[in-house]
Structures are given as C-alpha cells and as structure tokens.
Write an enzyme that holds these catalytic residues in place. Structure first.
Site, mmCIF file in Angstrom:
data_model
loop_
_atom_site.group_PDB
_atom_site.id
_atom_site.type_symbol
_atom_site.label_atom_id
_atom_site.label_comp_id
_atom_site.label_asym_id
_atom_site.label_seq_id
_atom_site.Cartn_x
_atom_site.Cartn_y
_atom_site.Cartn_z
ATOM 1 N N ASP A 31 101.885 75.703 20.295
ATOM 2 C CA ASP A 31 100.446 75.487 20.480
ATOM 3 C C ASP A 31 99.664 75.779 19.195
ATOM 4 O OD1 ASP A 31 98.097 74.961 21.832
ATOM 5 O OD2 ASP A 31 98.609 76.215 23.534
ATOM 6 N N ASP A 32 98.785 74.856 18.811
ATOM 7 C CA ASP A 32 97.866 75.052 17.670
ATOM 8 C C ASP A 32 98.575 75.269 16.335
ATOM 9 O OD1 ASP A 32 95.858 74.801 19.502
ATOM 10 O OD2 ASP A 32 94.991 76.780 19.227
ATOM 11 N N CYS A 70 94.685 70.280 23.474
ATOM 12 C CA CYS A 70 95.989 70.494 24.115
ATOM 13 C C CYS A 70 96.396 69.441 25.143
ATOM 14 C CB CYS A 70 96.017 71.871 24.780
ATOM 15 S SG CYS A 70 95.914 73.240 23.616
ATOM 16 N N HIS A 124 99.672 71.024 30.082
ATOM 17 C CA HIS A 124 98.642 72.049 29.899
ATOM 18 C C HIS A 124 98.727 73.116 30.974
ATOM 19 C CE1 HIS A 124 94.495 73.719 29.529
ATOM 20 N NE2 HIS A 124 94.817 73.593 28.269
ATOM 21 N N ASP A 314 101.169 70.768 18.902
ATOM 22 C CA ASP A 314 100.458 69.769 19.705
ATOM 23 C C ASP A 314 99.265 69.131 18.987
ATOM 24 O OD1 ASP A 314 98.992 72.121 19.924
ATOM 25 O OD2 ASP A 314 98.755 72.026 22.096
ATOM 26 N N HIS A 315 98.783 69.750 17.927
ATOM 27 C CA HIS A 315 97.721 69.181 17.074
ATOM 28 C C HIS A 315 97.537 70.128 15.901
ATOM 29 C CE1 HIS A 315 95.540 72.266 19.213
ATOM 30 N NE2 HIS A 315 95.742 71.624 20.352
#
Length: 482
Positions: A31-32, A70, A124, A314-315
């Site tokens: 994540d992130d 997300c 999510h 995810d990004h």
C-alpha cells in the site's frame, strides 16, 4: 507384461506430475509504495529484499496505476478493467455491485485448478474483509487470529492494533517510532500467515496473494527501521507547484490532515515534513523485511525456481513535492508505482523503461501460467518485455482521477481528468463528466528529465502542435477503451 504395465504407470505419473508443475504465483501488493527504492536508484533506501527480488526478474521503471487511490487501482488490477469499465472511482463501492459476474485474476486461476488464497489487503479493506469470496479457494486468512494470540487487539479489529495506531487525545499520530516487538505489527502478522501458507501449500499449485498495509499512514514501525536513516540528511522538497498548473490538478491532502498536529490548511513546516519522510522510509524498510520472509519461505520449501513473483505498489505517493502529500491526483508521482515481475524462463536482473499499465498484469500472468486469457481484459501481456526489456508494447499509459464540486471527490463527481503518459510527456485533460466535450483544463508536462513537473506547457505556443497531437491520441485511446 508386468514390465509394460509398470512403464505405462510411470509414463502416466510423469504426465500427471508434468501438469502439476504449472508455476505457482506469489502476488505481493504494498500500500502507498512509491518507486523510491534502492533498486530503483534511490541508493539511500535500505531495501535489500526488494533489491534481491529485482535481481531475479524485470523491474519496470514506468509502470502506472489506472487511478491513484487504493480501491479503484486494486479493482482495476484484479479485474483487468479500466475504472470506466468498472464504473467505480471511490473507496466505498464493492466492485461486484457494478460488475457482479466479472472473473477476477485470482478467480481465473482458481477456475483453472489453482489453490487461491489471500491474506492482508488485496481488494480494499472497507469491503475486503471477505475479500471477494468468489476469488479464493478458502476464506481470507485473517491476521486478526495471530494478533489475538498476542493480545494486541484493542477493539476487536486489526485496524486498531495499538502498536500500529498510537494516538493522542483520540487523534492518531501520523508517524511513530515504536518500541513494540516487530511481531506485534499487523504486517509482521500478515507475513507470518503467508510464510505458514507457503509451507502448507508447497505440494499444491497455488496463487497466494499477500497485501501489506504499510507504508500507508500512519508511518509506524519498530525503532530498528528508523535507525537505518539519518534524519538530518533528509531533504524537504521545494514547496512549489508547476508554473501555470490549474488549481484542479492537486488535492489538498486531506488524508494526512486528519492526523494529530497536522494543520488544517497550508504547507507543512520543515520539521514535520522531515519526520514524515523519515517515518515513511522506515515503514518501507519494515515492509522490505517482511518481503524477505516470503522470499526465504519459497527457497526453504523448494519453490523458488517454479514460482512467478509479482511485486507492486497500488499507486505512487507524494512526500512533500509541490508542498503536497499523499496521492489523489493525475500527477506523475501519484500514478507511477513499483512493478517487479520475476518468472521462470524470463529475463533476470534487468530493468526496463517500457511503458506498462497495471491492467497488463492480469494477461501477463495468464500467459506465464499457460492459461487462456478471458475476453474481457483491457490490458496487454507484458511477456514480450519480460523476454526482452528493450521491447515496447505500447505508446502510452492512461490514468484518470475524478473531481467533485470542491475540487476533491465527495462521490458527487462533476469532472473527470484523463491523463496519458507517453515517452517524454504527461498530458492531462480535465473534462465535464456528463458533458465530455466541455474541457475544463489541459496540462502538459515534460518528464524526460524528472518525475517532478516544473511547468505546464499546454499554453505555450511552441507546444501547440504537441498538445493537439496528444489530445487526439488520448481521444482515440479512450474511444477504443470504451
């Protein structure tokens, strides 16, 4: 006669065994996670295990999510569809309410004889506790069970684990150097489940999805990871937006402003910025350690040679660039994320600048595993790039982000920004959602030398032809996508 029967038996056994040798898949989501890692050229980052994985496969420098937040990013990755095809742009909506019969990536592998299992955050968390039951052979393995054993749940939910979410006066701290044992951290519990499952699944053909929570806010990790970085050497990015950038481009990083001692408006000061960056780096190194446990488990169980490993963030994430933080935009720093694929028979220890989109992962894994690809997929297989990193299979990567009445997105979408990354440029067109012909703003940034944009070139006369060319190109690609 008996000898002939015996030979026939062993021949049959060989065929069956051959079928059982389809490659396993270890699918790791973080994540992130932005591509600020040692193997990506950030030599100050302590990420030996991700670096180790990169040596076993292909590292994509220019991989892009379909929306920099997300749930839409993960839904897109797991279905192989662009956000517009799913019709979901927020965190709240469960994708099966929009496309109930879509076959997800994990579901497709399950339908083709794989044992599919998951732990941590893949879809999510808001609707992911069940994590889409149709996708998995067994219910999601919950880190809650391990954490209950060490009695660290404060209100019956892993999101409230005390060592992960310290607070002051009911407000969570945005960063925290913890003296708790590492095993008390949620991500360590996820890694423990995953390594146990690898051991249990070693004699089967599996697709194991492991989703790590950090470095998502708050940036909490044990002290030993903070000690890897000298805070005095951390520089704070310039608080300057690109010249001529439209106001709609950047969000106000409300995600971070919910935390203790973060101002409701305006820039963050140097001390707070440096602490946040330090905390982010430490959390990344903690996750790197957990990834190392998974790689060790594959080797210890004799699975390393026949397992496809995909690692993705995810990004992207902003760490103070433009005076901004978090994601929620179409900027290069938000949409560009790590992607590393290591697969049997493919190139090793190489890097590529070939453009890739997260929707490409689904068809890629199908090809690597020898599975027929579902007809609904929007992406292209990256196998040609995995064989030869110099190959380019696409000329652009497309992302998008919605805006509402206050330039944020409060589920009342009014404007959609479509963004296209080409070889050197990022072109973004903001248009009315209900009336796409009404263009609100245009952006053009030259990223040939840096991921940080300095000037919106869209209004400059010398770039008029380039804007027209990219505008037509985007329109054609969106038309083909629909």
């Amino acid at each position: 006669m008996n000898r002939i029967i015996l030979i026939a038996f062993f021949s049959t056994l060989f065929v069956v065994t051959g079928k059982a040798q389809k490659p396993n898949v270890l699918f790791i989501a973080v994540d992130d996670l932005r591509p600020e890692l040692n193997c990506y050229g950030a030599e100050y980052m302590v990420t030996p295990n991700i670096d180790r994985l990169a040596k076993e496969g292909v590292l994509f420098h220019r991989a892009y999510c379909q929306q920099a937040v997300c749930a839409p990013s993960r839904n897109s990755m797991m279905t192989g569809l662009r956000p517009d095809a799913i019709g979901i742009y927020d965190l709240q909506t469960f994708f099966r309410t929009k496309i109930p019969d879509v076959v997800t990536l994990a579901e497709h592998f399950k339908n083709n004889g794989y044992r599919t299992e998951t732990t941590g955050k893949i879809f999510h968390t808001g609707h992911g506790n069940k994590d889409d039951r149709k996708s998995w052979s067994v219910p999601k393995w919950e880190q809650r069970e391990i954490l209950n054993n060490i009695q660290k749940i404060t209100r019956g939910d892993t999101a409230n684990l005390q060592s992960d979410f310290p607070s002051i006066d009911g407000q969570r701290l945005p960063y925290y150097c913890s003296d708790e044992p590492e095993e008390n951290m949620t991500d360590a519990a996820i890694a423990k489940i995953a390594t146990d499952r690898i051991m249990e699944l070693k004699d089967s053909t599996f697709f194991l999805a492991v989703g790590f929570i950090k470095p998502h806010l708050p940036f909490v990790s044990p002290r030993k990871y903070w000690d890897l970085y000298d805070e005095s050497k951390i520089s704070v990015p310039a608080r300057k937006s690109p010249d001529a950038m439209p106001d709609i481009s950047l969000a106000t990083f409300g995600e971070l402003r919910k935390y203790h001692d973060i101002p409701a408006t305006g820039y963050l000061d140097d001390e707070t910025s440096r602490k946040l960056i330090h905390g982010y780096y430490a959390a990344v190194s903690m996750i790197d350690s957990q990834i190392g446990k998974l790689l060790d488990a594959l080797e210890e169980n004799g699975l390393a040679e026949n397992t496809i490993i995909v690692l993705w963030g995810d990004h992207g994430w902003k760490l103070g660039e433009y005076g901004s933080w978090c994601k929620h935009s179409n900027m290069e720093l938000d949409t560009n994320a790590p992607l590393i694929i290591a697969a049997p028979g493919m190139a090793k220890n190489v890097q590529t600048r070939s453009l890739a989109e997260f929707i490409d992962v689904y068809p890629t894994l199908c090809d690597l595993a020898g599975l027929e690809k579902p007809r609904h997929l929007d992406g292209q297989s990256l196998v040609p790039v995995l064989k030869n990193p110099e190959v380019e299979i696409k000329d652009a990567a497309i992302s998008q982000y919605p805006r509402g009445k206050s330039l944020g997105y409060d589920r009342k979408m009014e404007i959609m920004g479509y963004s296209m990354r080409t070889e050197n440029y990022r072109f973004t067109r903001w248009q009315k959602y209900e009336n796409p012909e009404e263009v609100v703003a245009i952006e053009l940034y030259d990223h040939s030398g840096s991921k940080v944009a300095t000037m919106n070139l869209a209004g400059k006369s010398e770039y008029k032809q380039e804007v027209e060319r990219l505008n037509k190109m985007l329109t054609k690609k969106l038309s083909n996508a629909n």
